[in-house]
Design an enzyme around this catalytic site. Structure first.
Site, mmCIF file in Angstrom:
data_model
loop_
_atom_site.group_PDB
_atom_site.id
_atom_site.type_symbol
_atom_site.label_atom_id
_atom_site.label_comp_id
_atom_site.label_asym_id
_atom_site.label_seq_id
_atom_site.Cartn_x
_atom_site.Cartn_y
_atom_site.Cartn_z
ATOM 1 N N GLU A 166 9.900 1.466 5.444
ATOM 2 C CA GLU A 166 9.386 2.496 4.684
ATOM 3 C C GLU A 166 9.356 3.821 5.470
ATOM 4 O O GLU A 166 8.445 4.564 5.624
ATOM 5 C CB GLU A 166 7.862 2.140 4.208
ATOM 6 N N GLU A 370 9.264 -6.252 -0.340
ATOM 7 C CA GLU A 370 7.714 -6.333 -0.520
ATOM 8 C C GLU A 370 7.432 -5.991 -1.914
ATOM 9 O O GLU A 370 8.146 -5.346 -2.640
ATOM 10 C CB GLU A 370 7.113 -5.263 0.466
HETATM 11 C C1 BG6 Z 1 3.895 -1.281 2.589
HETATM 12 C C2 BG6 Z 1 4.112 -1.638 3.934
HETATM 13 O O1 BG6 Z 1 3.892 0.067 2.331
HETATM 14 O O2 BG6 Z 1 2.483 -1.766 1.936
HETATM 15 C C3 BG6 Z 1 3.063 -2.808 4.526
HETATM 16 O O3 BG6 Z 1 5.320 -1.848 4.315
HETATM 17 C C4 BG6 Z 1 1.797 -2.764 3.796
HETATM 18 O O4 BG6 Z 1 3.263 -2.646 5.892
HETATM 19 C C5 BG6 Z 1 1.851 -2.723 2.458
HETATM 20 O O5 BG6 Z 1 0.860 -3.426 4.200
HETATM 21 C C6 BG6 Z 1 0.816 -2.724 1.555
HETATM 22 O O6 BG6 Z 1 -0.186 -1.501 1.826
HETATM 23 P P1 BG6 Z 1 -1.517 -1.828 2.217
HETATM 24 O O7 BG6 Z 1 -2.252 -0.214 2.491
HETATM 25 O O8 BG6 Z 1 -2.517 -2.235 0.998
HETATM 26 O O9 BG6 Z 1 -1.425 -2.762 3.414
#
Ligand code: BG6
Length: 470
Positions: A166, A370
């Site tokens: 990211e 993700e």
């Molecule tokens: C992504 C990141 O942006 O989203 C992760 O790569 C992150 O590191 C995930 O944990 C979810 O976001 P958040 O803020 O809910 O943890």
């Protein structure tokens, strides 16, 4: 378009799950590890778990890998902490840190799980940040040296490498992630200079993988989301196109084609944020070629034409709560979408749209690294964790992924966030994503026991069926 028949997932499909080092490992200073910018950041919201222990995966990885094997994972996407291998970022190598990831990778391979390794996931060594971080071109050299170490140590065991997680989130929300040196006169200009350096670092990393491990594949891992116009007003459509260029294509056009996206470049020039790009830089960018594109997807965005009251660039600090930028776009709610308990819109069809846009533009295989639902899961008195909302979210996204596959998109795998509960980037332990519950609170470490959620049993059935199950 509707399909009368869906295409099956290929037998080689990488059903996986993801984590990142600083969010899951803990052991923040164990066995010679140095501090990263995450360890030294000061603006952690009060009452939010820190990452000193996180989910204690550093000490419990063998137990966790056994659970991943029971889950049936074919791939595990995790990141390596640069500061475990090279504590200050560019100095001496820490053999204990190198050995830890050999043990983890070996355990995965023994369990038949393919390691998918992110080189850098938000946790820049603090030692490099003290020298200017990504504003300093020396960090590009330090990253290449670190990548050479990674590939020479693990290159015979790891077939899939991801460069930078990211990068676009880091630039769009750089202040929240501690990238901007304090006192910067023009933080946005600084961030786009850093961005250019990261793009150079990424290109060099891809070239290193191809040189040292020709059998391996490497790709970028940005957060990509389709952007809808709020209406068919041509000004709204233009704003959506502009935001997509700034948010998505700026990063991938350089990664894939070695050149800046023209709309994004003119945006940077207009604001005085365009980085210096030398002829050598262009040659470096062109020499780095990805074999695939990995991307993280949580939701889509909807934007309208900017108004005078659009807030300044730099974001809300939450990567999915869109606000806007004067003269460019204004983030609006999408009335067709529901939200998670943490306020993020849910758009499974947006995943199909995003797949199609990516494949139309770049014609490279795609890997989801993700996708998931953050929720305040409850451990019931009988020891169960019921998370039907997560099953529903993931089921809908997998169904739309299969629709994209049927549309003709080449999809390598799906690694939802997250394999196991971990510390959210800025909302601590109460915002959980895992298939496995970790028994700890924000400050209270409790037992740190691992408990299979309902979604664990459901995802195992998905993997066994090689496709969506109700
Ligand atoms: C992504 C990141 O942006 O989203 C992760 O790569 C992150 O590191 C995930 O944990 C979810 O976001 P958040 O803020 O809910 O943890």
């Amino acid at each position: 378009m509707d399909h009368s028949q869906t295409r099956p997932f290929p037998a080689s499909f990488l059903w996986g799950a993801s984590t990142s080092a600083y969010q899951v490992e803990g052991g923040w200073n164990a066995d010679g590890k140095g501090p990263s910018v995450i360890d030294t950041r000061t603006q952690l919201p009060a009452g939010t778990a820190d990452v000193t222990v996180a989910s204690d995966h550093y000490h419990r990885f063998a137990q966790d890998v056994a659970l991943f094997a029971e889950l049936g994972l074919r791939a595990y996407r995790f990141s390596i902490a640069w500061t475990r291998l090279i504590p200050d970022g560019d100095g001496a190598v820490n053999p204990d840190g190198v050995a830890f990831y050999h043990r983890l990778i070996d355990a995965l391979l023994r369990a038949g799980i393919e390691p998918v390794v992110t080189m850098y996931h938000f946790d820049l060594p603090a030692g490099l940040q003290d020298k200017g971080g990504w504003s300093n071109r020396g960090t590009v050299d330090a990253f290449e040296r670190y990548v050479r170490l990674l590939v020479s140590e693990y290159g015979a065991k790891v077939c899939h490498w991801l460069t930078i997680n990211e990068q676009n989130t880091m630039i769009l929300f750089g202040s929240a992630l501690g990238l901007v040196p304090p006192g910067s006169a023009d933080p946005q200009r600084e961030l786009y200079r850093q961005n250019h350096h990261m793009l150079l670092a990424q290109a060099r990393a891809m070239a290193v993988v191809h040189q040292l491990a020709p059998q391996a594949k490497v790709g970028p891992a940005p957060n990509i989301a389709c952007v809808y116009p709020a209406s068919c007003d041509p000004l709204d459509v233009l704003a959506a196109d502009d935001f997509s260029a700034i948010r998505n294509w700026l990063y991938l056009d350089v990664a894939v084609h070695g050149r800046y996206n023209p709309t994004a470049w003119s945006y940077l020039v207009e604001r005085g944020w365009a980085p210096e790009v030398s002829a050598d830089d262009l040659a470096t960018l062109r020499a780095g070629r990805p074999d695939f594109i990995a991307f993280n997807y949580y939701t889509s965005h909807t934007v309208a034409a900017a108004r005078d009251d659009s807030p300044a660039a730099g974001g809300s600090g939450d990567q999915h709560l869109l606000i806007g930028e004067p003269g460019v776009y204004r983030g609006v709610d999408n009335p067709h979408l529901q939200r998670t308990g943490f306020g993020w819109e849910m758009d499974p069809i947006g995943l199909r749209n995003t797949f199609r846009q990516l494949y139309d533009r770049y014609r490279l295989p795609l890997l989801v690294t993700e996708n998931g639902l953050g929720a305040d899961d409850v451990l019931e008195p009988d020891g169960a964790v019921h998370d039907p909302y997560r099953i529903d979210y993931l089921h809908q996204h997998i169904t739309q992924m299969q629709a994209a596959l049927t549309d003709g998109v080449e999809i390598m795998g799906y690694c939802p966030w997250s394999a196991i509960d971990l510390v959210s980037t800025h909302q601590g332990m109460r915002k959980r994503y895992g298939f496995v519950y970790v028994d700890r609170g924000e400050d209270d470490l409790r037992t740190l026991d691992r408990i299979r959620k309902d979604s664990f049993h459901w995802y195992r059935r998905v993997i066994t069926a090689n496709g969506p199950v109700a």
